[in-house]
Scaffold this active site. Structure first.
Site, short mmCIF file in Angstrom:
data_model
loop_
_atom_site.label_atom_id
_atom_site.label_comp_id
_atom_site.label_asym_id
_atom_site.label_seq_id
_atom_site.Cartn_x
_atom_site.Cartn_y
_atom_site.Cartn_z
N THR A 1 0.83 -1.21 0.00
CA THR A 1 0.00 0.00 0.00
C THR A 1 0.86 1.26 0.00
OG1 THR A 1 -1.66 -1.10 1.30
CG2 THR A 1 -1.59 1.27 1.52
N VAL B 1 -12.60 -5.65 1.54
CA VAL B 1 -12.08 -4.30 1.82
C VAL B 1 -11.12 -4.42 3.00
CG1 VAL B 1 -12.69 -1.98 2.59
CG2 VAL B 1 -14.15 -3.16 0.95
N1 ASP Z 1 -3.21 -2.93 4.21
C1 ASP Z 1 -3.49 -3.34 2.86
C2 ASP Z 1 -4.69 -4.25 2.86
O1 ASP Z 1 -4.82 -5.06 3.73
C3 ASP Z 1 -2.36 -4.03 2.19
C4 ASP Z 1 -1.02 -3.36 2.34
O2 ASP Z 1 -0.85 -2.50 3.18
O3 ASP Z 1 -0.12 -3.71 1.61
O4 ASP Z 1 -5.46 -4.15 1.94
#
Ligand code: ASP
Length: 289
Positions: free
Chosen positions: A163, A192
């Site tokens: 992310t 989500v």
């Molecule tokens: N936090 C994000 C999710 O769970 C993934 C990530 O941070 O890479 O969708």
């Protein structure tokens, strides 16, 4: 002096040089806005928009795929005055961060998901757009080859992180946070994560701004961004982030956090092998992971 801190995901970073380049450019974009007296909200949105378009990170045009081979994006914005807007599992839009901002600014709602979010984006003039990178198709194929073709995969074993998030403080002492992600490789369509969830992946107050990354389901359970933001009310950002990370580590949660406080102190930390991050601090200095 304004401040901006950005992350490009926590986990195992294979293309560190590209991450560094991408984060540096995103910082420069955000900083240029802040330095001309612009708003923290504009700075974080433009920085994240650049990262969504770069294909380096797991968001926007570089997003990871669902189990069905589709792209579903989550994004959120929040400002210290308590306003927040987000989209979840939105398809066929180039910059979900800008749609999340419009949810905050143009609607009475906080979070729009799936087809409703997509419909809203079209009404607001966002064109139909979908980019699926070949490298992401190969990653999904490898993921399935390992026996993950059934629904309800055990995500803990197959985390693919990446992310992006940005937090900024502007000359008027306003704080803003922006987050964007393709989520987790092989996620079920409709899933989500924490990225657009108020208090989990994103939180801002008058005194602090926090963005989290990592295993979304667990971050939601910990209410991680709110936890760190509350700590920042009494502590400098780095101490608050470190406490949040220590709590997450105790619970074996794979995650990373960035934050800042209203005095312009920044903080970052992670429980994963690594995290890509960078900031331009209150003395104007740039630091990259
Ligand atoms: N936090 C994000 C999710 O769970 C993934 C990530 O941070 O890479 O969708």
């Amino acid at each position: 002096m304004p401040v901006i801190i950005i992350h490009g995901g926590a986990g195992r970073i294979k293309n560190a040089a590209a991450h560094r380049r991408g984060i540096k450019k995103a910082l420069q974009i955000g900083w240029a806005i802040l330095n001309q007296g612009g708003k923290a909200l504009d700075a974080v949105c433009e920085a994240v928009k650049y990262m969504e378009d770069s294909t380096i990170f797991n968001c926007g045009s570089g997003a990871t795929l669902t189990l069905d081979g589709t792209v579903e994006l989550d994004a959120s914005v929040m400002i210290g005055q308590g306003e927040y807007g987000a989209v979840g599992a939105i398809k066929q839009v180039k910059n979900p961060i800008l749609v999340a901002r419009q949810v905050m600014e143009k609607t009475d709602h906080l979070l729009l998901v799936g087809p409703g979010a997509q419909k809203f984006s079209r009404r607001r003039g966002f064109k139909k757009y979908e980019k699926i990178l070949e490298v992401q198709k190969r990653r999904l194929a490898r993921f399935k080859k390992r026996g993950n073709s059934a629904y309800f995969p055990k995500l803990n074993n197959y985390l693919k992180l990446g992310t992006v998030g940005a937090v900024a403080l502007d000359n008027d002492n306003q704080i803003a946070v922006a987050n964007s992600t393709g989520g987790i490789l092989g996620k079920m369509p409709g899933r989500v994560g924490d990225t657009p969830i108020f208090g989990a992946g994103v939180y801002a107050t008058k005194n602090s701004g926090v963005a989290a990354t990592g295993h979304g389901e667990e971050i939601i359970r910990l209410f991680l961004a709110k936890y760190v933001a509350d700590l920042t009310d009494g502590l400098p950002a780095q101490k608050a982030v470190s406490k949040g990370i220590a709590m997450a580590k105790e619970k074996n949660v794979l995650c990373g956090v960035i934050g800042l406080d209203r005095k312009g102190n920044v903080g970052y930390g992670f429980t994963t092998k690594s995290m890509s991050w960078g900031y331009i601090g209150k003395a104007g200095e740039m630091r990259l992971f």
